[in-house]
Design an enzyme around this catalytic site. Structure first.
Site, PDB file in Angstrom:
ATOM      1  CE  LYS A 171      -1.740   3.139   1.915  1.00  0.00           C
ATOM      2  NZ  LYS A 171      -1.588   4.455   1.452  1.00  0.00           N
ATOM      3  CD  GLU A 174      -2.517   8.738   0.715  1.00  0.00           C
ATOM      4  OE1 GLU A 174      -1.678   8.029   0.750  1.00  0.00           O
ATOM      5  OE2 GLU A 174      -3.184   9.077   1.655  1.00  0.00           O
ATOM      6  CB  SER A 224       4.352  10.753  10.549  1.00  0.00           C
ATOM      7  OG  SER A 224       3.002  10.111  10.422  1.00  0.00           O
ATOM      8  CB  CYS A 279      13.260   9.119   7.411  1.00  0.00           C
ATOM      9  SG  CYS A 279      14.056   7.848   6.765  1.00  0.00           S
ATOM     10  CD  GLU A 384       9.800  13.675  10.514  1.00  0.00           C
ATOM     11  OE1 GLU A 384       8.642  13.225  10.717  1.00  0.00           O
ATOM     12  OE2 GLU A 384      10.608  12.972  10.235  1.00  0.00           O
TER      13      GLU A 384
HETATM   14  P1  NAD Z   1       2.636   9.092   6.751  1.00  0.00           P
HETATM   15  O1  NAD Z   1       2.669   8.670   8.098  1.00  0.00           O
HETATM   16  O2  NAD Z   1       1.492  10.623   6.408  1.00  0.00           O
HETATM   17  O3  NAD Z   1       1.976   8.079   5.694  1.00  0.00           O
HETATM   18  C1  NAD Z   1       2.603   7.042   5.724  1.00  0.00           C
HETATM   19  C2  NAD Z   1       1.720   5.851   5.082  1.00  0.00           C
HETATM   20  O4  NAD Z   1       0.321   5.884   5.997  1.00  0.00           O
HETATM   21  C3  NAD Z   1       1.024   6.404   3.749  1.00  0.00           C
HETATM   22  O5  NAD Z   1       0.667   4.999   3.043  1.00  0.00           O
HETATM   23  C4  NAD Z   1      -0.273   6.898   4.107  1.00  0.00           C
HETATM   24  O6  NAD Z   1      -1.460   6.698   3.058  1.00  0.00           O
HETATM   25  C5  NAD Z   1      -0.755   6.004   5.494  1.00  0.00           C
HETATM   26  N1  NAD Z   1      -1.578   7.000   6.578  1.00  0.00           N
HETATM   27  C6  NAD Z   1      -1.478   8.405   6.392  1.00  0.00           C
HETATM   28  N2  NAD Z   1      -2.598   8.698   7.478  1.00  0.00           N
HETATM   29  C7  NAD Z   1      -3.100   7.542   8.157  1.00  0.00           C
HETATM   30  C8  NAD Z   1      -3.948   7.188   8.922  1.00  0.00           C
HETATM   31  N3  NAD Z   1      -4.485   8.154   9.610  1.00  0.00           N
HETATM   32  N4  NAD Z   1      -4.264   5.862   9.189  1.00  0.00           N
HETATM   33  C9  NAD Z   1      -3.866   4.828   8.639  1.00  0.00           C
HETATM   34  N5  NAD Z   1      -2.836   5.211   7.545  1.00  0.00           N
HETATM   35  C10 NAD Z   1      -2.327   6.481   7.400  1.00  0.00           C
HETATM   36  O7  NAD Z   1       3.812   9.714   6.351  1.00  0.00           O
HETATM   37  P2  NAD Z   1       4.417  10.375   4.963  1.00  0.00           P
HETATM   38  O8  NAD Z   1       3.891  11.930   5.261  1.00  0.00           O
HETATM   39  O9  NAD Z   1       3.901   9.788   3.682  1.00  0.00           O
HETATM   40  O10 NAD Z   1       5.971  10.397   4.955  1.00  0.00           O
HETATM   41  C11 NAD Z   1       6.842  11.008   5.887  1.00  0.00           C
HETATM   42  C12 NAD Z   1       6.991  10.417   7.311  1.00  0.00           C
HETATM   43  O11 NAD Z   1       7.732   9.477   7.133  1.00  0.00           O
HETATM   44  C13 NAD Z   1       8.052  11.473   7.973  1.00  0.00           C
HETATM   45  O12 NAD Z   1       7.561  11.419   9.293  1.00  0.00           O
HETATM   46  C14 NAD Z   1       9.283  10.660   7.889  1.00  0.00           C
HETATM   47  O13 NAD Z   1      10.349  10.727   8.866  1.00  0.00           O
HETATM   48  C15 NAD Z   1       8.792   9.226   7.599  1.00  0.00           C
HETATM   49  N6  NAD Z   1       9.806   8.320   7.216  1.00  0.00           N
HETATM   50  C16 NAD Z   1      10.347   7.375   8.113  1.00  0.00           C
HETATM   51  C17 NAD Z   1      11.243   6.630   7.679  1.00  0.00           C
HETATM   52  C18 NAD Z   1      12.222   5.684   8.462  1.00  0.00           C
HETATM   53  O14 NAD Z   1      13.028   5.028   8.053  1.00  0.00           O
HETATM   54  N7  NAD Z   1      11.928   5.726   9.881  1.00  0.00           N
HETATM   55  C19 NAD Z   1      11.687   6.781   6.330  1.00  0.00           C
HETATM   56  C20 NAD Z   1      10.780   7.634   5.551  1.00  0.00           C
HETATM   57  C21 NAD Z   1      10.045   8.360   5.889  1.00  0.00           C
END
Ligand code: NAD
Length: 499
Positions: A171, A174, A224, A279, A384
């Site tokens: 997944k 989006e 996140s 990240c 962050e």
């Molecule tokens: P996000 O948490 O908004 O989304 C991640 C995934 O979760 C997506 O597929 C999204 O569709 C889904 N999602 C979003 N809201 C949701 C909800 N309420 N319920 C269920 N699923 C949900 O993150 P993002 O904005 O796409 O990515 C950036 C974040 O990812 C930053 O915080 C970054 O630090 C983190 N990140 C961490 C690493 C790591 O290795 N620790 C690597 C890359 C990115």
């Protein structure tokens, strides 16, 4: 329209809901993406479940032959994949190519999975009894990935998952969904049986569907911290194995003996590469007082040479991923000024190198931004930001710097810049962070080590790829075996003991 990829073919699915996909360098909507309904989750999981028995039983030789073909196709076509990433994420082309190459490393590791899946064997552990271990796949595994690495992050997981005999439902985010479908088509061309790799597009509905589905054995999540925590708690409550990697605030500690030109280059590269949407980006530069003025001046000089603009125009830094995210990051810049940090370079004034006047006006632009004299209570430090905003915090020396890093709630990556081996050695021993760079600003481990942070940067106990990745996607069995001969007769109801 970007549809799902289920059982080896693209499908619009139920088509009830759609999301917009933008080109961040123009601000225009370029595609729409299917947002899964529960029936689509069901279809993707059912396809993966149906494909599992045959894939699990395919020999290691057959599975790795597919992996090798996938590696060759990916390598040959990574330029096209990078272009897709730039068009939906906004990162510059060279950076998009870099992420594909780092993901490819995990594919290469998975090509050698036969070696990593070998069990142990103890002959004659008890008299004429042999004991051995083996590892088997879990079944249907799910991967939920973030927008910032639409190719690399899924590739941290699916090569090992597939090589180990699992079937996958990915997944992706989006916001930039097309990379996943491109990868799915490559798998098909490589000869992967239909249903082994499925892509389910969507939002919370898709995620919740996977977290609750009884046929999904595990969840590999990256995103996140609040969502990572939610995914970990919900997934484990439903009996799944979960690794959930969260957000970060990565520090770079610069000691007075460091080469300040190298440190300034590193801070700019790690702070503003991919517009800070990594990240492992450095967002907090911790400088010892005695060199802080000089270091800030060097960073400011370098920022002045950077070109922000459309990632297809040979620029250094692209736009942010969406207008909403750009506005959120600008909100942090305003908060930093309000809270009393010194704004050294203001990215809000950037003039981007974009395709035309409309793109200049409508793209999701923010230039590199530098704050000095940031306090640990300010929101630009505590949160962050995930944008091109670098904060400089000043400390009296090593001890105060270490204390500051260890007091932070995140523990993803950290770097120390110094020419003092003793200080670096102490730092790697004492710092409470999962991935450490010594004079290396973005210490993303190579594929045969594991990627993962500590504290609020990871929920669960298994990091991504490397040996830990193989363990995550397999379950252990231990067999105690005896081939009977006449000497084994007789009754004995006591607990079996070894002799
Ligand atoms: P996000 O948490 O908004 O989304 C991640 C995934 O979760 C997506 O597929 C999204 O569709 C889904 N999602 C979003 N809201 C949701 C909800 N309420 N319920 C269920 N699923 C949900 O993150 P993002 O904005 O796409 O990515 C950036 C974040 O990812 C930053 O915080 C970054 O630090 C983190 N990140 C961490 C690493 C790591 O290795 N620790 C690597 C890359 C990115």
């Amino acid at each position: 329209m970007v549809g799902h990829w289920i059982a080896g073919a693209p499908t619009p699915g139920s088509g009830e809901r759609l999301g917009d996909v933008h080109d961040p360098a123009t601000g225009r909507v370029t595609r729409s993406v299917a947002l899964a309904a529960p029936a689509d989750v069901e279809a993707a999981v059912a396809a993966a479940r149906a494909a599992f028995p045959a894939w699990r039983d395919a020999s290691l030789a057959k599975r790795t032959a597919v992996l090798f073909r996938f590696r060759e196709l990916l390598n040959a076509r990574k330029g096209e994949l990078a272009e897709l990433i730039t068009a939906e994420h906004g990162k510059v082309l060279s950076d998009a190519l870099g992420e594909v190459s780092r993901g490819q490393e995990v594919v290469e590791l998975a090509c050698g999975i036969s070696h990593l899946l070998k069990g142990g064997f103890s002959e004659n552990a008890s008299t004429r009894i042999d004991v051995y271990s083996l590892r088997q796949p879990l079944g249907v595994v799910s991967i939920i990935s973030p927008f910032n690495f639409p190719a690399m992050v899924p590739m941290w997981f699916f090569p090992l998952a597939i090589a180990a005999g699992n079937t996958v439902v990915l997944k992706p985010s989006e916001k930039d969904p097309s990379a996943a479908n491109f990868i799915a088509a490559l798998w098909k061309e490589a000869g992967l049986p239909d249903g082994v790799f499925n892509v389910l597009h969507g939002d919370k509905v898709a995620v919740d569907g996977l977290l609750e589905h009884p046929d999904v054995a595990s969840v590999s999540f990256v995103g996140s911290t609040p969502i990572a925590r939610y995914v970990y708690e919900t997934g484990t409550r439903h009996g799944k194995r979960v690794q959930a990697l969260g957000g970060a605030k990565n520090h770079m500690l610069v000691l007075p003996d460091a080469d300040l030109d190298l440190a300034a280059d590193a801070a700019v590269n790690a702070g503003f590469g991919s517009a800070g949407e990594r990240c492992m980006a450095v967002s907090a530069l911790v400088a010892v007082d005695s060199i802080a003025d000089e270091l800030v001046a060097k960073i400011r000089e370098r920022i002045a040479t950077l070109r922000t603009g459309d990632g297809r125009r040979g620029t250094d830094m692209g736009p942010l991923v969406t207008g909403a995210h750009r506005d959120k990051v600008v909100g942090y810049v305003e908060a930093g000024v309000r809270e009393g940090a010194e704004l050294v370079v203001d990215g809000r004034e950037v003039v981007p190198d974009a395709a035309d006047e409309d793109a200049v006006a409508e793209g999701f632009w923010l230039g590199p931004t530098l704050f000095d004299r940031v306090g640990t209570g300010m929101s630009i430090y505590t949160d962050e930001i995930f944008g091109p905003v670098l904060s400089v915090l000043r400390v009296s020396g090593y001890d105060e710097g270490l204390e500051l890093v260890n007091a932070n709630r995140y523990g993803n990556g950290v770097a120390i810049f110094t020419n003092d081996g003793g200080a670096a050695r102490r730092f790697r021993n004492e710092v409470q962070v999962g991935m450490i760079g010594v004079n290396v600003p973005v210490p993303v481990p190579v594929a045969y080590y594991s990627f993962g942070g500590w504290k609020a940067s990871l929920f669960g106990d298994t990091h991504a790829h490397g040996v830990e990745g193989v363990h995550f996607f397999t379950r252990g069995k231990v067999v105690t075996e005896r081939w009977l001969d006449p000497s084994h007769g007789g009754l004995n109801l006591g607990f079996p003991q070894n002799d």
